[in-house]
Scaffold this active site. Sequence first.
Site, PDB file in Angstrom:
ATOM      1  N   ASP A  26      -9.659  16.433   5.179  1.00 22.44           N
ATOM      2  CA  ASP A  26      -9.594  16.535   3.737  1.00 22.44           C
ATOM      3  C   ASP A  26     -10.857  15.885   3.162  1.00 22.44           C
ATOM      4  O   ASP A  26     -11.554  15.136   3.856  1.00 22.44           O
ATOM      5  CB  ASP A  26      -8.331  15.835   3.224  1.00 22.44           C
ATOM      6  N   ASP A  28     -11.489  14.804  -0.833  1.00 22.73           N
ATOM      7  CA  ASP A  28     -11.225  13.772  -1.838  1.00 22.73           C
ATOM      8  C   ASP A  28     -10.309  12.697  -1.257  1.00 22.73           C
ATOM      9  O   ASP A  28      -9.209  12.982  -0.786  1.00 22.73           O
ATOM     10  CB  ASP A  28     -10.552  14.383  -3.074  1.00 22.73           C
TER      11      ASP A  28
END
Length: 342
Positions: A26, A28
């Site tokens: 991922d 953020d």
Amino acid sequence: MSQQGIHRPAGSATALHQAYDTALLDLDGVVYAGGAAIAHAVVSLEAARAQGMHLAYVTNNALRTPDAVAGHLTELGIPTGADDVITSAQAVARLIAEQVPAGSRILVIGGEGLRVALRERGLEPVESAEDDPAAVVQGYGGPDLAWGRFAEACYAVARGVPWYASNTDLTIPGARGIAPGNGAAVEVVRIATGAEPQVAGKPLPPLHRETILRTGAERPLVVGDRLDTDIEGAFNGGVDSLLVLTGVTDAARLLAAEPRHRPTYVDADLRGLLTPQPEVTVADGVFRCGGWSASAQGDALVLDGDGGPLDGLRALCGAAWTRAGDGACGLDAGKALARLGL
């Protein structure tokens, strides 16, 4: 206590970058926050790649194109090609292309990432419900997305046009804090029309399928900071996961996690890719990791011993998750977490 009823983080005698061929990362809250690299991320990812791990960046954010994301990562000091970036826009575009005729017009409520992904699938992005779209697709369009765009979606959806969403994350982290995400925008259309979209992004299978198709991963490890997207997505995909505590999930939320939100491994940040993971042992209801022992006593979690805070947290996860079984743990962990400074 039967081993069958025990729930705890896994251990790994081998460093994770050697145990898995591909990290599905991922962005953020894992690699960067507010556009700036998170501490230790750049060095850790470079070391993992240099020792043979394939790095793929998997994001629910459909606003930016893979080229734009790769450029940003490269500027941060993480050399990345567009082929190493997989977005929910790509996943939803594939989902739509499988269900509408080739060359169909698609009403886009979102940003350039969606338009590029649709064109990649031979579909034509349009801007109005009057353009006779075969489908409506909604993705995060940034803070300046005009209110009238939601009205266009509502007009088409109310007429029975199939509706798709890149993802339904209610929030998105930014430099100034937490802002409304695409899920909040999806709620606007849902409330106005009573319809339900098909969703492609984490934690649902389409994005995981897109990721595996594009990376060819055989032993993937999902790396994320959110229990309800990254970790649940790994659970749904039947693959292992590493939760890093650099984003939205804190220790209390982790202890309360239900089974689909429980990561395989837990670490402070991306340095966890480069190290073995300590084993959590259990005997007579007491979970041990490092110098800590944890147990569930009455309505509270109790922690004894000394050592690194992460080892204490791992032991507490074993005690909390095992007491909760297939549910969510409601035990008081305040005193135990205070001892760890978490």
